[in-house]
Each structure stands twice: as C-alpha cells, then as structure tokens.
Design an enzyme around this catalytic site. Structure first.
Site, mmCIF file in Angstrom:
data_model
loop_
_atom_site.group_PDB
_atom_site.id
_atom_site.type_symbol
_atom_site.label_atom_id
_atom_site.label_comp_id
_atom_site.label_asym_id
_atom_site.label_seq_id
_atom_site.Cartn_x
_atom_site.Cartn_y
_atom_site.Cartn_z
ATOM 1 N N LYS A 153 -1.374 -7.325 15.922
ATOM 2 C CA LYS A 153 0.092 -7.232 15.110
ATOM 3 C C LYS A 153 0.626 -7.752 14.995
ATOM 4 O O LYS A 153 2.071 -6.670 15.822
ATOM 5 C CB LYS A 153 -0.271 -5.838 13.620
ATOM 6 C CG LYS A 153 -1.541 -5.551 13.176
ATOM 7 C CD LYS A 153 -1.151 -4.130 12.935
ATOM 8 C CE LYS A 153 -1.737 -2.855 13.958
ATOM 9 N NZ LYS A 153 -1.965 -2.023 12.882
ATOM 10 N N THR A 193 7.834 1.165 4.477
ATOM 11 C CA THR A 193 6.881 0.526 5.586
ATOM 12 C C THR A 193 5.862 1.521 5.917
ATOM 13 O O THR A 193 5.284 1.289 6.587
ATOM 14 C CB THR A 193 6.993 -0.428 6.572
ATOM 15 O OG1 THR A 193 8.522 0.050 7.341
ATOM 16 C CG2 THR A 193 8.728 -1.921 5.933
ATOM 17 N N GLY A 218 2.948 3.986 6.835
ATOM 18 C CA GLY A 218 1.264 3.376 6.754
ATOM 19 C C GLY A 218 0.698 2.032 6.469
ATOM 20 O O GLY A 218 -0.282 2.367 6.459
ATOM 21 N N THR A 219 1.942 1.075 6.994
ATOM 22 C CA THR A 219 1.458 -0.174 7.036
ATOM 23 C C THR A 219 0.496 -0.227 7.935
ATOM 24 O O THR A 219 -0.835 -1.069 7.826
ATOM 25 C CB THR A 219 2.060 -1.073 7.100
ATOM 26 O OG1 THR A 219 2.885 -0.741 8.280
ATOM 27 C CG2 THR A 219 3.333 -1.995 5.584
ATOM 28 N N GLY A 220 0.361 -0.118 9.086
ATOM 29 C CA GLY A 220 -0.587 0.049 9.658
ATOM 30 C C GLY A 220 -2.284 0.821 9.736
ATOM 31 O O GLY A 220 -2.836 0.040 10.025
ATOM 32 N N CYS A 221 -2.279 2.459 9.656
ATOM 33 C CA CYS A 221 -3.282 2.391 9.336
ATOM 34 C C CYS A 221 -3.525 2.462 8.355
ATOM 35 O O CYS A 221 -5.011 1.547 8.125
ATOM 36 C CB CYS A 221 -2.533 4.128 8.986
ATOM 37 S SG CYS A 221 -1.730 4.866 9.805
#
Ligand SMILES: Cc1ncc(COP(=O)(O)OP(=O)(O)O)c(N)n1
Ligand SMILES: Cc1ncsc1CCOP(=O)(O)O
Ligand SMILES: [Mg+2]
Length: 472
Positions: free
Chosen positions: A150, A183, A185-188
């Site tokens: 990412k 932003t 919590g975007t990855g989870c």
C-alpha cells in the site's frame, strides 16, 4: 453457517489508543487463552476466511499458525500490523521472523504499508512505485499467494497507488488521494474488506479492487468529520447507511417487501386486449402491484425506450419501482430502477458493473447453485420458477413448490416466486413458510385479462390474507 464467515484474530491484544495520535498502552492476551479461543471458533464452524491484525508476541503468531494448520480455512488475509499510520511501532522485531517464517508462507494475501513492507524486508528504503514493485516481488518470494503493497505514505504522489502482485502480473491500483486527517483504521478496514469479499466468494483481484474503492469512498465521505481533539480522526464505515437516511425521501437501495406483488407486463397480452402499456401499468399499480417489470419481448428498441420512460413517470409518481426485463441498455437509457436477467441473459455481475451499486438487479434461478452465484454476482433478489406450468414462457422447466422451497432455503437473497401463479394458488405458494419468500411475480393472471385493475386487486387481497394468516 454463513453468518460468521470471517474470524479476525486481532482480538489477541487490547490496545488503548485514541484517535488523537498515538497508542497509549497495549494489554497482551495470554497465548493459551488465544489458542483456546481459536480452537473454540475454528472447531465449531467452517470459517471461510481469517484476517490477522496486530499480533503482539511471537508466541501468539505461533499459536495462530498452528491453529490454521490444524483447521485450514479457505483464505488467510495477513495485515502485518507493525507500524501505524501515525508511526507508532506496534510490534517488535522478534515478530518479524514470525511473520516471515510462519504466516507469510500460508497467507493468501499480505497487505503491508510502506513501513511494514520495509520492515519485513530488513529495512529496505521504499520511496517510489518501482521500489514498491520490487518489494512486492521480494515479499511474494516469502510465500504468500498475493501481495498488496500500500502506497498511502508514498511521498510526492497525487494518487493513492497500491501495487498488487500475484506472482505473475503486477497491477498498479490507483485511487484519488483524499485530503483528510481522518485516516485512523484505513489499513485494518482495507484488509477486513478484502477478507469479507473473499468470504462472499470473490476472487482475489476483484476483492482488492472492491476494498480499495470502499476505502476511497469512505475516506471521501468522512474527510471533514471532527471527533476528539487529536490531529488524526477515524474514517467512517457507515457511509451507506447515512446516505440512505439522508435520501430517505427517495427510495435508495432495494426493499425486499417490494416483491410482494410483482407485476410483469407482456406486450402480446396487452395487444390481445387492446391495452396500452401505460394503461396496463397504471391499472396494475392502482390494483396494488408493488413493483413493475416491463417484459416487452416483441418491442422495437426505440418503442421500448419510449414506453419505459412513460411507465417510469407513472411508477415514480406512485412510489413503485420499475425494472426492465433483459435489456440493460434500455434500463440505462431511461434510468429505470433496475433490471431482471435470466441465466442466458447478460450475467448479473456484468449488469452490476454497468448499472452501479444503487440499481436493483434480479436474477432467475432454479437451483441453489444459481442462487449462490446470483448472490456472489451482487444481485438484490432472485426470481424462482416456474413454480407451476405456464404458457407465457416456452420450454420453461417447472420446479414445483418443493423446488421453490429448496432454492429459498439455500438463498441468501430475498426470493419472488414466478410461473403459473394466480388467484387460485398464490396462497399455497406463500404458505410454504420460508421467511425470504417475499411475494409472487405474475404475468398472465394480471395482464391476460380484460380488467387488470380487478385482477390485481383480487390477488393483492389474497396475498394480504395469506400473509396475515401466517403471522397468527
Ligand atoms: C421476477 C422474474 N423472475 C423470473 C423471470 C424470468 O426471466 P428469464 O429467465 O430471463 O426469462 P424471460 O422473462 O426473459 O423470458 C422474470 N422475467 N421475472
Ligand atoms: C417469465 C417466466 N419465468 C419463469 S415462469 C415465467 C412466466 C410467468 O408467467 P405467468 O405468470 O403467466 O405464468
Ligand atoms: Mg431474460
């Protein structure tokens, strides 16, 4: 057991973090307790997909990989949470070896951000898209089937670029870079969305694309939210729900109770009785039809389009949705509420791509397998039949009440029964007593009649009576 298709292993620790900016404390759940919890879930039901999040100790990584070897799942999504967007190191170096040696070799996809990819590769600098490609390749060599690096933190990039590598091809996935501080919590959420799509039956690249689109949309929707006092805020998972509420004066999304009395027009019958299509549709609505499908098999395209536009006006002035049979082009051209397609028409997943997420798509299904596929393809309901023999559709196989029940029980979508249904047998159909059978779709019993209004009223009364009997 399809209501709990994913297991999220990140309950292995409890993290005290606020949206403000940093992680203020971590309480690690004991390894043997995690092992028990894993065993309890994985041995109890067939879990389709596991997604890992923050794994705070090498012991827990071992417990997880042992659990997954003992109870294999269909897909493992590894989000190697080590460094948060805010820069906090969430897992020490000892975990890195655990990820490399135990989890990556069994992962279906690993989804590191730039810092995590760099950490997994021993500190290699990643600053360009070319660096991300080579990182994806090196990570793939560690064993996962697919890698998504990412690039949210990529400096000097106008787009949000992610690199997907499946061991053969690279895909550069771009979305708009949304300017926002929210932003958290975007990855989870991205990894969870990929896991959810896989659990629904999607293959990997489409799952990743859906997840990336979801993150972009949610970030955009929540870009101005202000919660708490810190520099970083949460992004908003509930955007669909909120836009539904905000647009509540317009019918957004599909309401399964619309399937209650589904009137399907027929050009030949209207011609036979001298009914114009608009008069036929109006009479059906006045009689209580809750949704209309224009099934104009003989019409020229231009005539069909004009008729559809006129009927749409009538339907919308009465709050009744209008779907188009077979013809996605006509539905698009008149901005109808959706389409109904059969097994040999445009596939529902293609129709969904063409029509977008907000239009209604119905699919004809005679078997549980077709019903499952319709759900995977993004349909909103299925039409099941012919329940009884019919003269309206040639060579149509009859499934009977037993076939209808089998499909309803297997279907995750609401169902409308079709085929040979009218005043004499509608109650028997509704009385099969399965909760997702929402109504009947009818052609000849409404339209192959002199007075469409009377017939529709009669059928509406019968259905209402049969529903109230079932409630008592
Ligand atoms: C509600 C509903 N269910 C089933 C059908 C049949 O669709 P299909 O199998 O594509 O056949 P045609 O109607 O196109 O002849 C339907 N139209 N509506
Ligand atoms: C279109 C269709 N698909 C399955 S049966 C059928 C025909 C339904 O028509 P009728 O209600 O007149 O039996
Ligand atoms: Mg068709």
């Amino acid at each position: 057991m399809w209501c709990l298709p994913i297991y999220d292993s990140s309950q292995a620790c409890t993290c005290v973090c606020e949206f403000c900016c940093n992680c203020q404390g971590v309480s690690v759940v004991p390894e043997d307790f995690v092992a028990e919890q894993l065993k309890s879930v994985l041995s109890d039901m067939q879990v389709d997909v596991v997604k890992t999040g923050m794994l705070p100790s090498i012991g827990i990584v071992k417990v997880l990989s042992q659990g997954l070897r003992e109870f294999p799942v269909r897909a493992l999504v590894v989000d190697p949470v080590m460094v948060s967007t805010s820069g906090d190191v969430l897992a020490g170096p000892s975990i890195l070896a655990g990820f490399r040696e135990q989890l990556l070799p069994i992962a279906d996809i690993v989804t590191p951000n730039l810092k995590e990819a760099s950490a997994l590769l021993g500190g290699q600098q990643l600053e360009t898209v070319a660096d991300m490609r080579s990182a994806a390749k090196l990570l793939h060599d560690m064993g996962p089937q697919n890698v998504l690096v990412k690039g949210g933190d990529l400096p000097d990039s106008l787009d949000a670029v992610d690199i997907f590598f499946d061991g053969k091809d690279f895909h550069e996935l771009r979305s708009l870079r949304i300017k926002t501080c929210n932003t958290h919590g975007t990855g989870c959420s991205l990894a969870s969305c990929i896991a959810a799509e896989l659990a629904k039956g999607s293959s990997m690249l489409p799952a990743v694309k859906v997840a990336k689109h979801y993150i972009e949309t949610a970030l955009d929707y929540s870009k101005d939210i202000a919660i708490g006092n810190g520099p970083q805020g949460p992004f908003d998972h509930l955007l669909r729900l909120k836009s539904y509420v905000q647009n509540s004066c317009r019918q957004v999304g599909f309401n399964p109770s619309d399937l209650f009395l589904y009137a399907v027009t027929d050009s030949r019958m209207n011609k036979k009785w001298g009914h114009s299509i608009t008069d036929a549709v109006k009479a059906a609505i006045d009689g209580g039809a809750t949704i209309i499908q224009l099934r104009e098999k003989d019409a020229e395209t231009q005539d069909f389009l004009e008729a559809a536009k006129a009927c749409l006006k009538i339907c919308h002035s009465h709050g009744v949705p209008l779907l188009i049979n077979d013809r996605i082009d006509v539905a698009l051209a008149c901005d109808a509420d959706g389409v109904h397609v059969g097994q040999s028409d445009m596939p529902a997943r293609v129709a969904r791509t063409l029509l977008g997420p907000d239009k209604v798509i119905g699919v004809s299904c005679k078997t549980p397998e077709q019903a499952h596929q319709a759900w995977i393809d993004g349909a909103d309901y299925i039409g099941c039949g012919g329940v009884y023999p019919t003269n309206t559709k040639e060579n149509n196989l009859t499934v009977g009440l037993d076939g209808l029940k089998t499909v309803c029980v297997a279907s995750k979508l609401p169902v409308v029964a079709i085929g040979g249904i009218g005043a004499s047998n509608a109650s028997s159909v509704m009385e099969i007593g399965v909760p997702n059978l929402k109504g009947v779709a009818v052609v000849s019993a409404l339209f192959d009649r002199e007075c469409i209004l009377t017939e529709t009223r009669k059928l509406h009364a019968i259905l209402t009576e049969s529903m109230s009997m079932q409630r008592t």
